[in-house]
Each structure stands twice: as C-alpha cells, then as structure tokens.
Write a protein that holds these residues in place. Sequence first.
Motif, PDB file in Angstrom:
ATOM      1  N   VAL A  53       4.135  -8.208  -4.365  1.00 47.37           N
ATOM      2  CA  VAL A  53       4.359  -6.910  -4.989  1.00 47.37           C
ATOM      3  C   VAL A  53       5.239  -7.112  -6.211  1.00 47.37           C
ATOM      4  O   VAL A  53       6.375  -7.591  -6.098  1.00 47.37           O
ATOM      5  N   THR A 102       2.984  -0.202  -9.830  1.00 46.01           N
ATOM      6  CA  THR A 102       3.113  -1.290  -8.867  1.00 46.01           C
ATOM      7  C   THR A 102       1.960  -2.266  -9.027  1.00 46.01           C
ATOM      8  O   THR A 102       0.793  -1.870  -9.088  1.00 46.01           O
ATOM      9  N   LEU A 130      -0.016  -5.278  -7.311  1.00 45.08           N
ATOM     10  CA  LEU A 130      -0.283  -5.982  -6.062  1.00 45.08           C
ATOM     11  C   LEU A 130      -1.201  -7.167  -6.330  1.00 45.08           C
ATOM     12  O   LEU A 130      -2.192  -7.043  -7.057  1.00 45.08           O
ATOM     13  N   LEU A 175      -1.071  -3.286   5.089  1.00 41.50           N
ATOM     14  CA  LEU A 175      -2.303  -3.284   4.316  1.00 41.50           C
ATOM     15  C   LEU A 175      -3.421  -2.733   5.190  1.00 41.50           C
ATOM     16  O   LEU A 175      -3.483  -3.034   6.384  1.00 41.50           O
ATOM     17  N   CYS A 233       0.343 -10.990   0.308  1.00 38.93           N
ATOM     18  CA  CYS A 233       0.398  -9.941  -0.706  1.00 38.93           C
ATOM     19  C   CYS A 233       1.727 -10.050  -1.449  1.00 38.93           C
ATOM     20  O   CYS A 233       2.786 -10.072  -0.828  1.00 38.93           O
TER      21      CYS A 233
END
Length: 499
Positions: free
Chosen positions: A406, A2, A4, A390, A404
């Motif tokens: 993703v 992942t 971020l 978060l 944010c």
Amino acid sequence: MTDLSLFELRPPPLQFGGAASTSDPKSGLDSAGPFDLRFGSARKDSIYVGAIGPANIVDGAHKWLTRCSTGIPSFGPPTSLRRPFPGFSEVFRKKLVFSDHLTVALDNAVADPIANALAGTDAFQRFQTIVDLYDAALRRLAGRDVNRPDVVLVCLPQNVLDKCKTVERQNTAAERERAKAIRKARASRQTDFFDLLDEVEESEDDFLKRDLRHALKAKALAARLPIQIVTPRLLEDGPKTEDPATRAWNFSVGLYYKAGGVPWRLNPPGPEACFVGISFHHHRTKQRHVVQSSLAQAFSSEGEGFAIRGTGVPAEADQRLNVHLSEDQAFDLGERIIAEYASRTGRSPLRLVIHKTSQFDAAEIRGFRAALGDIPILSLVTMVPSAFRLVRFGMYPPKVGTICTVNGTRTFLYTSGYISEIETYPGPHIPQPFEVRAIGPEDSLAAATDIFNLTRMNWNTADIRGKWPVTLSFARRVGGILNEYGEQDPEETSFRYFV
C-alpha cells in the motif's frame, strides 16, 4: 489516492531425497523420499520405537505402528488433501522396530499405579504423580546401554487426559500478600528483580498452571530422549478424528524427525542463513510473575533447529502485549544464538533474520546490532496480524503467498488462504494477513518471502496449512516446556525435543 500493488509468491520448492522438488511434503516424500537419503552410509536403516503407558493403550500403539508400516488407503477417491499413506518404509526408506523389549508398561495384573494416582483428590498432586510415573519409565529407557530407543511413544489413556491434561488455580490471599512482601523486601535491599527467581526463605514457589504435555516434554528433554505423545484420538477411527491416512502421514513425519531424520529442506535461495523467532511467555508461580523471553527459536537454511531461553522481563500491570528486551538482554541473546549456531554448523551464518510479533524498539536494535555486528546481513522483521483484508473475485479468498503493498510503504502477506496444491481453501473464516515490517538492508518483500517459505518447515506434520513460520509457530509450547524444565539451561537444545 491510495496505490495498491498485488502479486503472488510461488509456493516454496522443497528438497527431498531424489531430484524431485515440490512444495507439497506428501507428494515429495512419496516420489523422492526424505532429504537425508542424500547422507548415504551415514544414515541408519531402522528407527527403534519405545513405548510407555498402560498395557492396553501400548498394545493399541503397537497396532497403529503396524498399520503405518503396511500402508493405509484413503477414504473415498484420493484427493490432493487426502492422499493414501503408502507405508512408513515406502515413504521414509527406514524400518520401524518396536517390541516388548522397548516397552515399559505402567500397569499389570497386580497393580495399577495410574488408577491409584487418579483416585487422589488434590488435582496438583494427581498431576505430579502421573508425571513422575512416566518420568521414571522414560529414564529407565534412556539409561539403557542396549535396546535404547531412538524415540518413545508416551501413551496417555483418556482418563489421564480427562483429569490431568491441565491443572490451574489462583493464588490465595495469603500467597498474594507474601509475594507482595517479598517484592518489597527485595526492593528495599536494592536487589535485582530477577533475584526473585531464587528460593525465598525455603518457601514453596509452585506453578499456578501446568500442562501435561509440557511437563512430559520437559522430562524428555532432561532425559535427552525425544517423545511422541499418543492419545486415543490418534489410535481410534471415528467421526471426530481425521481419516486414518492423514493421521498416519502427520504422525509418521513427526516421528521421523524426532528420531533424528530430515524429512525435507528448503532450497536455499541465497547465502547461508539463520532464521530466528523471538517470543515471550508468562511464567507464573505463587511468588512471582515474569514474562520470560522464551527463545530464540532458530533454524539454519540447512534445516538444523534449536531453542535458546533468554532472560526474564518483569511483568508490569499495564504491559499487555508490549514486551521488549533491554539492550543488554538483546546483546546476550544475540551472542548465544551465534554461539549455538556455530557449535552446530562449525561457522557463523552469512545472513541472520530475526522475527518478532512486536516492534523492535531502540534498545533491542542497539543490542542485536552490537552482538551480531560481524554478520554481513542482519534483518529485524516484525509480523503483526492485521485487520487489512482483500476480497478476490470468485468463491475463494486470496491465495497463500499473496502480497499487497500500500503506497509502497506497507506490506501485507497472506500465509493462509486458497492453496493451489490442495485446490481449495481449508479454513472456516476469511483469512487474515500479516503486516510485515523490516529493519536492515533487505526490504519487506524479502522478509515476506522468508516468512512464507518458513510456513512449510514444520516437521511435526505433513500438512501444508501452516499460517505461522516455524520460527514462531511453537513459541507458546516451547516456553511452557522450558518453564517445566526449570531455571537451568538444558544441555540439549535441538528442536526435535520441543515439537
């Protein structure tokens, strides 16, 4: 794996009357005055404030206006969150004018119609009698050729709030059977569902739930005279109320806007834009249940706000939150948005952004694109409260404006959290972000930036702790007011009647 990506938006710079630009409304108003100081001689120097209610609470409202006029210190040392209120004239560069000539008292030494109304045993009748009393007084003030106020304080005593704030009941078995029979009869004649909006065989079609604020706002909309609701909670100091300076800030900003003022404005970052929020609300009566597309709640980049009611969507048993417009409804609403915008500004916007809290389906996309095809930039934006969280190192949650992404495909925006202007996080719970999705030529980052900026455009308060953008923050209230107004479109659409 992942991926971020995190970054923080700067708080949106707001424009005021002078050269100062700040993201904090209180600081900007205190140092530079309201934005409409830039209008020069076109700006009036006084606001005439009317009042309606029992004599004792009207007297309390006048004392509160006097208090706001002279200034109110903060309790304890001033902080970023609790700032002293310098006084209405000092902040807004206008004088508050109020007197007995602008007042309608609803009681006297001989009669007390409010007490008589509250003595009734039928809750709905009590409610309607109270609404009628205030409506008659409001129409008296609105019909004046001279001494007509710019805004009216509708003063509600505690006994009215206790007995009439809301009233609600369920359909009786007979009413449910009648509504079912009406639906079957309509279907057998192959009439449209929305024909149920008409009166049926002269039978009553009463609301099952009513809200006093909504009903009074609807009467003000019909009279074309903005109102500010005043309750003992505003007028009285105590442990259960905010400090007086904070109440004065919030009250004064709302009063100034409703009286026709422009407290502040966003600094337009690009082409002339129109921001629209589309929401749905339930419309329940004895005979029908419709989910009404309550609005376009629309705002220009210049700060002009207006509300438009859309057409009704049938309420289905398994519908839940998944409500959509048909292609024709989306087309009609899009055309009405542009027509209203053009009537107010004299032109169409170069950019139009539509906010919704549910996904745009294919029919809605086709309808809006067909109606708004001449707009150079059209963005359809969905913002959904998310379970995503978060955790920030330290004692505070993420800052407002934190974004944010993703895997480069999903975007989350925090509109609540740590606020640098007040140097704290004022909420009781872990803040919840929105997932932002955009359809159109602009990406989710641009959409998130618009949403964050529009959280600072609530002219009903000086508080910067707004989670929702102004396009959606008043959705339920506006829908309720339009329900109470009736099925005809109001002649007045300015947003100052709905807040």
